[in-house]
Design a protein around this motif. Sequence first.
Motif, PDB file in Angstrom:
ATOM      1  N   ARG A   8       0.835  -1.200   0.000  1.00 14.03           N
ATOM      2  CA  ARG A   8       0.000   0.000   0.000  1.00 14.03           C
ATOM      3  C   ARG A   8       0.872   1.254   0.000  1.00 14.03           C
ATOM      4  O   ARG A   8       0.611   2.212  -0.730  1.00 14.03           O
ATOM      5  N   SER A  59       2.443   1.687  -3.364  1.00 16.69           N
ATOM      6  CA  SER A  59       1.441   2.157  -4.302  1.00 16.69           C
ATOM      7  C   SER A  59       1.158   3.655  -4.124  1.00 16.69           C
ATOM      8  O   SER A  59       0.982   4.394  -5.097  1.00 16.69           O
ATOM      9  N   GLY A  90       2.681   4.400  -7.302  1.00 18.30           N
ATOM     10  CA  GLY A  90       1.608   3.902  -8.154  1.00 18.30           C
ATOM     11  C   GLY A  90       1.109   4.994  -9.098  1.00 18.30           C
ATOM     12  O   GLY A  90       0.973   6.152  -8.701  1.00 18.30           O
ATOM     13  N   THR A 123      -1.689   6.790 -10.942  1.00 18.06           N
ATOM     14  CA  THR A 123      -3.144   6.939 -10.866  1.00 18.06           C
ATOM     15  C   THR A 123      -3.606   7.979 -11.883  1.00 18.06           C
ATOM     16  O   THR A 123      -2.802   8.812 -12.338  1.00 18.06           O
ATOM     17  N   ARG A 125      -2.885  -4.705 -11.024  1.00 18.36           N
ATOM     18  CA  ARG A 125      -3.786  -3.546 -10.981  1.00 18.36           C
ATOM     19  C   ARG A 125      -3.934  -3.048  -9.549  1.00 18.36           C
ATOM     20  O   ARG A 125      -4.114  -3.837  -8.628  1.00 18.36           O
ATOM     21  N   GLY A 126      -3.823  -1.733  -9.402  1.00 20.39           N
ATOM     22  CA  GLY A 126      -3.958  -1.147  -8.073  1.00 20.39           C
ATOM     23  C   GLY A 126      -2.652  -1.077  -7.305  1.00 20.39           C
ATOM     24  O   GLY A 126      -2.591  -0.488  -6.242  1.00 20.39           O
ATOM     25  N   THR A 179      -3.163   1.914 -11.736  1.00 18.49           N
ATOM     26  CA  THR A 179      -4.578   1.635 -11.465  1.00 18.49           C
ATOM     27  C   THR A 179      -5.266   1.175 -12.753  1.00 18.49           C
ATOM     28  O   THR A 179      -4.772   1.428 -13.857  1.00 18.49           O
ATOM     29  N   SER A 180      -6.402   0.533 -12.594  1.00 20.46           N
ATOM     30  CA  SER A 180      -7.145   0.063 -13.765  1.00 20.46           C
ATOM     31  C   SER A 180      -7.541   1.212 -14.668  1.00 20.46           C
ATOM     32  O   SER A 180      -7.501   1.098 -15.895  1.00 20.46           O
ATOM     33  N   GLU A 181      -7.911   2.345 -14.050  1.00 19.43           N
ATOM     34  CA  GLU A 181      -8.330   3.518 -14.847  1.00 19.43           C
ATOM     35  C   GLU A 181      -7.244   3.934 -15.830  1.00 19.43           C
ATOM     36  O   GLU A 181      -7.528   4.274 -16.978  1.00 19.43           O
TER      37      GLU A 181
END
Lengths: 180, 312
Positions: free
Chosen positions: B239, B242, B246, B248, B269-270, B274-276
């Motif tokens: 976390r 990320s 990560g 985003t 993913r994440g 991120t998936s977006e």
Amino acid sequence: MTPKILLSEKKVNIMLNRLCCQLIERHGDFKNTVLVGLQPRGVNLLDQLIILLKNSGIQNLHTGKLDTTFFRDDFRRNERTLNAKPTEMEVSVESKDVVLIDDVLYTGRSIRSALTAIDSYGRPNSIELLVLVDRRFSRHLPIQPDYLGAQIDALQGDKVKVVWSNSPSENIVYLEKNNE
Amino acid sequence: MKTLSVSNLLGIKYLNEEDLHLIFETAIHFKEVINRPIKKVPSLRDITIANLFFENSTRTKLSFELAEKRLSADTLNFSANQSSLTKGETLVDTVNNILAMKIDMVVLRHPNPGAAHFLSKQVNSCIINAGDGTHEHPTQALLDAFSLREKFGDLSGKRIAIVGDILHSRVALSNIYALKMLGAEVRLCAPKSLLPKHIEALGVSVSSDLMQVLNWCDAANILRVQNERMELSYFPTTREYSQAFGLTLERLNQLRKEIVILHPGPINRGVEITSEVADSSHAIILDQVENGVAVRMAVIYLLASKLNIPIT
């Protein structure tokens, strides 16, 4: 040794016009016809034929440029790597009357590879061959042109070279003798 | 007629700039081939290729196999977990036994760095490195550079960031070699614990500030955290990683410009992305997969052309 002129600009121009007339005679409005220039130099001949056909009132021609490198039968037969040229086949040849176009017909092996390659774009109704120059008595395969500019005789090892310009009236065919 | 300067593809390090351009030019033609109604050419119909995967792989293995089949080569697939390796056979013995079956080329993936190089000295066959431990993954770097060239044209002067687990990434090292060779500027972004010491010696800059790197670059290659290669703990929690590294959509929207996002897969993913973002128009991840087949066809074709048929 300077190259010998085999066909002058005037003669080539007459031949190109004759080839156009023969194509129109056979293909009419060209609705079901695809003209395919073979890379590299068949494409030059195709470009000149397009100019003349358009001058004769033929619009909406379907054309393509086909590279046959990956279909050739001499891959790995010598030290050279066979490098490809771009293929631009935006049109399907399925059920079409295809005319393969090349500048010089020599052994016939390029045409054989083109006959295989064209299948990747569909199953044509028919395939014909148009060449500007046919080197007689040099064929390795049973392949003959349907439309022909001129037949010439050259010894094995000699090079028959077409020097293309941007205009149908300024092209010359040379013979380069092999001096080895 | 242009030809490759090497007879094996062991790493980008052993190629030169002309080799890269020749591979890219050839791959452009193969990309056209794989978009034809009939996607196969007969060039390699007399070649047999063994895909030796001593480490798990999905994308690379499928991509190589498809590339070989599109070229009409015969293929032989081998996975380490179903082999006699578990009975104590050595790598050289395994490969020599496979070569005795008249194999022309070997595509090798192995967990040990230098495995492809070692094998090329031990056996008489053409070797393609499909990833050797944390060392190199040349075809991935080639397809990354090819995909970037499709976006940008010439890569000279372009700024490319590589973000994530640089320490354990063979993709990072091969990408650095390839991008530098093509004249791009490369900046690495990772926690200090995931950056190899003295990596700047390869002519790259280093940062641990993701936003600063994203604002600097034209494209960012996001790498996965390779937990399977980590024997130690390199960061406190996934976390926390990320949050700091990560990618985003929020971070992308804060940038002053649009950047291109690459990811060699598989995606967590994440975590690193991120998936977006992965599914957005910024990402060219699926283009990379398509280009992978074309680039691998080019590599196999160009190396195979050096395998002359003995004339009897």
